[in-house]
Design a protein around this motif. Structure first.
Motif, mmCIF file in Angstrom:
data_model
loop_
_atom_site.group_PDB
_atom_site.id
_atom_site.type_symbol
_atom_site.label_atom_id
_atom_site.label_comp_id
_atom_site.label_asym_id
_atom_site.label_seq_id
_atom_site.Cartn_x
_atom_site.Cartn_y
_atom_site.Cartn_z
ATOM 1 N N UNK A 158 77.296 55.583 120.576
ATOM 2 C CA UNK A 158 77.073 56.776 121.382
ATOM 3 C C UNK A 158 77.065 58.019 120.501
ATOM 4 N N UNK A 159 76.313 59.022 120.908
ATOM 5 C CA UNK A 159 76.205 60.274 120.159
ATOM 6 C C UNK A 159 76.298 61.436 121.133
ATOM 7 N N UNK A 160 77.064 62.460 120.767
ATOM 8 C CA UNK A 160 77.142 63.699 121.552
ATOM 9 C C UNK A 160 77.064 64.863 120.569
ATOM 10 N N UNK A 161 75.857 65.408 120.409
ATOM 11 C CA UNK A 161 75.602 66.421 119.385
ATOM 12 C C UNK A 161 74.964 67.648 120.009
ATOM 13 N N UNK A 162 75.263 68.819 119.443
ATOM 14 C CA UNK A 162 74.645 70.047 119.922
ATOM 15 C C UNK A 162 73.153 70.091 119.613
ATOM 16 N N UNK A 163 72.757 69.477 118.512
ATOM 17 C CA UNK A 163 71.351 69.482 118.101
ATOM 18 C C UNK A 163 70.578 68.337 118.752
ATOM 19 N N UNK A 164 71.132 67.118 118.674
ATOM 20 C CA UNK A 164 70.427 65.933 119.169
ATOM 21 C C UNK A 164 70.683 65.665 120.639
ATOM 22 N N UNK A 165 71.687 66.289 121.200
ATOM 23 C CA UNK A 165 72.042 66.036 122.587
ATOM 24 C C UNK A 165 72.940 64.812 122.722
ATOM 25 N N UNK A 166 73.218 64.437 123.952
ATOM 26 C CA UNK A 166 74.072 63.276 124.214
ATOM 27 C C UNK A 166 73.205 62.088 124.617
ATOM 28 N N UNK A 167 73.451 60.924 123.985
ATOM 29 C CA UNK A 167 72.722 59.712 124.346
ATOM 30 C C UNK A 167 73.532 58.475 123.961
#
Length: 460
Positions: free
Chosen positions: A117-126
């Protein structure tokens, strides 16, 4: 220089007599089938990626898998088509497409298992899941064997006289756009059945299988120069004694101009291609055009969902209308204008119309969105076939497949950049992402004026 096509065809074995000219219909049918297989999943791919855990960034990244691996495969396939013949490489590419859709279909039946899982300001959450990973692999495999467009363009250039290339590339574009009409419409119908997303993907599998059969049974191997054939004919040709002056003039004035040397034709390197007159400039334009297109192709589905509240059916209707207008332009308007105006003139005007299309999409207004389809159809319908026609003339027969392969790689590099950038830009800028696409095409518009000089050089 004046030559007798029929006598030359008998002497060098490259140009078939008029009655043996290869029909365009099988090639157009294969092109239609290939586009139909691709466009049938276009309306719902963004919804599928979201359902499997992705977001706008992942959608752009998934879309970029095909051009990313096409960047590797297209030059190799283009070169092989110069050496071994177009049909063999077309068949290889189509079989790769068929297998990729089978893998894509299998991904829909896998359990949604979270890989990370990823939660990033640039890439978003997915959430990156197992089905998404397999979907990525399917698109990558299709791209690796995805030299069908460049090889088909080289095949078309082989069997078409220069004066007819603009018109015949227009026919190829019409066949592609017919696929884009039927594909999204068929996807809209199939996706509302009880089988949901499985039905359109299964349709793509069947369509790809039909395309494979068409190549096997109906697409002949063209008689243009290939390394295998040239070597064989050189070994089998009997010694005929001293040649007269007229034959020497034809050999050095015609055969070498069209086929050049067999040794150099076999494996032209990227550096050799870049040394060809005007080819680097054309490849640069190819890159910029694809960059603008692919920012649009990623951003628009996201924009349609966010700003216009569209679902799969409305998305399919939009792409169907867009493709129908393209067919009208390329099937009716382009043939008439190509008789009056040069390739360069149509490229310049088309790029101006195409750039304006992107600006009309920014407000997210329904009327302007559909008005933009007219500018898109007029711009793309006049510009792209004319650009391909001019590129094929500059490349010449000797490097036709290789140049088309490298052009596809430049397009692939631009597609990777544009598709990923389109997703990221829309996350940050929403509809203003289309401003960048418009600016890119307006730059192309300014650079296109130099193409007038290229056309003058071809006449001398």
């Amino acid at each position: 220089m004046e030559t007798d096509p029929e006598s030359m065809g008998q002497e060098n074995g490259t140009d078939p007599p008029a009655e043996e000219k290869i029909s365009l219909l099988p090639l157009l049918a294969v092109n239609f089938i290939g586009t139909l297989g691709l466009s049938i999943v276009l309306p719902f791919l963004v919804f599928l990626v979201n359902r499997l855990g992705g977001n706008a960034f992942i959608y752009g990244l998934a879309s970029s898998m095909y051009p990313a691996f096409q960047l590797i495969g297209a030059p190799i396939l283009g070169r092989w088509s110069d050496i071994y013949g177009r049909k063999k490489v077309l068949l290889l590419s189509q079989v790769g497409t068929l297998l990729s859709w089978l893998i894509f279909l299998g991904a829909l039946f896998l359990p949604i298992v979270t890989l990370f899982e990823v939660d990033s300001e640039v890439l978003g959450a997915f959430t990156f899941t197992l089905p998404l990973a397999v979907l990525f692999f399917a698109r990558a495999f299709d791209g690796l064997t995805g030299g069908n467009v460049s090889v088909a363009n080289a095949y078309l250039a082989d069997i078409t006289e220069e004066k007819d290339r603009n018109r015949n590339f227009g026919k190829m574009s019409v066949s592609s756009n017919l696929g884009f009409i039927v594909g999204p419409a068929l996807a809209g119908l199939l996706s509302v059945t009880e089988y949901g997303e499985v039905a359109p993907v299964l349709g793509a599998v069947i369509i790809s299988f039909i395309g494979t059969a068409l190549i096997i049974f109906y697409v002949p191997e063209n008689r243009e120069c290939s390394l295998e054939r040239s070597l064989k004919e050189s070994l089998e040709r009997p010694f005929e004694g001293p040649a007269d002056a007229e034959k020497i003039r034809k050999v050095f004035g015609y055969e070498i101009k069209e086929c050049r040397t067999v040794q150099k034709m076999g494996k032209p390197s990227f550096r050799e291609v870049l040394k060809l007159p005007d080819i680097p400039y054309m490849l640069g334009l190819y890159f910029l055009i694809f960059l603008g297109f692919n920012i649009f192709y990623t951003a628009f589905p996201l924009h349609a969902i966010a700003a216009l509240d569209w679902g799969i059916t409305k998305m399919g209707v939009y792409f169907t209308v867009l493709s129908a207008l393209l067919i009208i332009v390329q099937g009716s308007i382009l043939p008439r204008l190509s008789n009056k105006y040069s390739d360069a003139s149509l490229i310049i005007f088309g790029s101006l119309m195409l750039g304006t299309n992107f600006l009309l999409l920014i407000p997210g207004n329904l009327f302007l969105t559909y008005l933009a389809t007219g500018f898109f159809a007029l711009g793309d319908g006049l510009m792209w076939p004319s650009f391909l026609s001019l590129l094929s003339k500059i490349a010449g027969r000797n490097y036709q497949g290789t140049v088309q392969g490298f052009a596809s790689s430049f397009g692939g590099l631009a597609s990777i950049t544009g598709l990923i950038l389109g997703g990221l830009l829309y996350e940050q800028l929403a509809g203003r992402a289309f401003l960048l696409a418009g600016m890119v095409i307006y730059i192309v518009f300014l650079l296109n004026f130099r193409l007038r000089r290229f056309e003058k050089e071809l006449k001398h």
